[in-house]
Design an enzyme around this catalytic site. Structure first.
Site: not given
Ligand code: NAD
Length: 357
Positions: A141, A192, A224, A248, A252
């Site tokens: 980001y 990852k 994942d 992020d 959620d």
């Protein structure tokens, strides 16, 4: 000594929910004599409308001089067409990065009273208590270079840079190890590393710190799989630590396990313990102004603020107990409503928490 709190209501449902959290803070202050003082400022679309930018230097400076910040939410369709650099979300990114708020703590707790509000079966989620620790000021980001460029063949190409330095990984990992130590002693680092070099380094640094925390059981999981496990068997997790983008998304997903994003508080801390406290959800333009938003995530964020930045654990406990009490009494805003409960407005929910105090 009095403690000063900067209140930044923001946009959409922000002012509605923050008003309730402020009333709760005032009530607990009156009851326990905490000596809280409040200052108010603008952020996001509200700040763009009055000053042309999503967070002015004056507001940022005033916030930095307070002991903590309580924020509602920013953004909405009114500002969606603006240039990316002056969008409401930029105000949020600016305050996080300029005040060095690198550690985002998001508890996902399923209140037993709300087990039926989760989209998963009650037996899979009941008793759920996860803490997601998300790195907040680095990663993709913020990485440079970034942008949209035009290639030689005239086609446009978007690009971002996913970058983490060792010190950034180390400090967020330490926050997570420390948190795990105070909870059930288990930490799952999410990366990852099978594809992205930046997360190969992430895994190496986290591993390197592990011997310093022999009381914490460390594991690693690819993002994942972590997403899958969160909806398959979420109770296996205690503390999860991950980078900005993965955090992020995972936080959620964890939010929905608990039934409503309207229940989830968050804290973003810097190295000195100064923090920005806000609900995990956004400005919910679809319900703004209707008086139906759930103020509990913001009220619980205020409780986290008392605990993590103001060293007022007793007062934080009081607020959390009051929230339990109103849920026990069957009060529900629309987002967590189930048959047999009493549907209340934003203001009624806030007033009930104040009464329960
Ligand atoms: P959102 O979280 O605002 O809303 C998602 C859904 O959850 C909506 O249906 C909304 O009505 C509901 N919801 C959210 N909070 C609720 C509450 N307290 N009570 C009851 N229902 C609630 O996410 P979105 O719709 O993707 O984004 C809306 C705006 O918020 C966008 O402009 C986005 O950029 C912004 N946003 C801001 C933040 C922030 O300020 N931290 C975070 C996420 C999104």
């Amino acid at each position: 000594m009095s403690k000063k709190i900067m209140i930044l209501p923001g946009d959409g449902i922000g002012p509605e929910i923050v008003a309730q959290a402020k009333a709760v803070l005032e009530a607990v202050d009156k009851k326990s004599g905490l000596g809280l003082a409040f200052e108010e400022g603008e952020i996001g679309g509200a700040a763009i409308d009055s000053s042309g930018e999503p967070l002015t230097e004056e507001t940022l400076e005033a916030a930095g001089q307070c002991d903590a910040v309580l924020l509602g939410a920013v953004g909405g369709p009114k500002w969606d067409q603006l240039d990316r650099d002056i969008r409401p979300e930029r105000g949020l990114l600016k305050i996080r990065s300029r005040l060095g708020l690198y550690a985002n703590l998001r508890p996902a707790i399923l209140y037993p009273q709300l087990a039926d509000a989760s989209s998963l079966k009650a037996e899979i989620v009941s008793g759920l208590d996860i803490l997601i620790v998300r790195e907040l000021t680095g990663g993709i980001y913020f990485g440079e270079p970034r942008g949209i460029r035009v290639l030689a063949n005239g086609e446009q190409q978007g690009f971002n840079t996913y970058v983490y330095s060792e010190y950034e990984i180390e400090r967020i990992a330490r926050t997570a190890f420390e948190a795990a130590r105070k909870r059930r002693g288990r930490l799952c680092s999410v990366d990852k590393a099978n594809v992205l070099e930046v997360t190969v380094l992430w895994r190496e640094v986290v591993e390197r710190l592990a011997p310093e925390y022999p009381d914490v059981e460390l594991s690693h999981m690819y993002v994942d799989n972590a997403a899958m496990q969160l909806v398959r068997a979420p109770k296996q997790f205690d503390v999860m630590v991950t980078g900005n983008m993965f955090g992020d998304i995972l936080s959620d997903a964890a939010a929905m396990l608990t039934g409503s994003i309207g229940m989830l508080p968050s804290a973003s801390l810097n190295e000195t313990g100064f923090g920005l406290y806000e609900p995990c959800h956004g400005s919910a333009p679809d319900i703004a102004g209707q008086g139906v938003a759930n103020p509990l995530a913001t009220i619980l964020s205020a409780a986290m603020m008392l605990r993590y930045s103001l060293d007022m654990d007793g007062a934080a406990d009081l607020i959390e107990q009051a929230v339990h009490k109103v849920l026990d009494e069957g009060l529900r805003t629309a987002d967590i409503f189930t048959q047999g409960c009493r549907k209340v407005t934003t203001a009624e929910m806030g007033a009930a928490v104040v009464n329960a105090l």
